[in-house]
Design a protein around this motif. Structure first.
Motif: not given
Length: 110
Positions: A10-11, A83-85, A104-106
């Motif tokens: 999950c995010i 990708q969603k993060e 930036a995440g991921g």
């Protein structure tokens, strides 16, 4: 203390209990265990510093005020979560949220 996600991939966002502002966007494949670890883990980074999100959580903990958790998206693979993060961090930044995310995440380094 915190809600349980629909599944472990999950995010999530962490909100400030005082301002209700979103402070952090994260991903996990550990479900609620990751959230609990945020509350307990204050190890220093490789440079011997406490990263911003941990410093914020530590300040909440000293006041006995836990952050608010919301699960905002789900996936089935680590690549999908990456990708969603990235998407959600960019989205909340575009809304003007002052996130404590270090990159930036991921699992990126930027």
């Amino acid at each position: 203390m915190w809600p349980t996600p629909e599944n472990d991939y999950c995010i999530y966002v962490l909100r400030c209990p005082v301002t209700n502002n979103i402070k952090y966007v994260g991903q996990t494949t550990w479900g609620k265990t990751r959230i609990q670890n945020h509350w307990k883990d204050f190890r220093l980074n490789k440079n011997g510093k406490l990263i911003r999100v941990k410093a914020w959580i530590k300040s909440l903990r000293t006041k006995g005020t836990p952050f608010i958790v919301e699960y905002i998206d789900y996936g089935t693979t680590r690549d999908e979560l990456n990708q969603k993060e990235i998407y959600w961090i960019a989205y909340y930044k575009s809304l003007g949220c002052e996130l404590l995310n270090a990159n930036a995440g991921g699992n990126s380094k930027n």
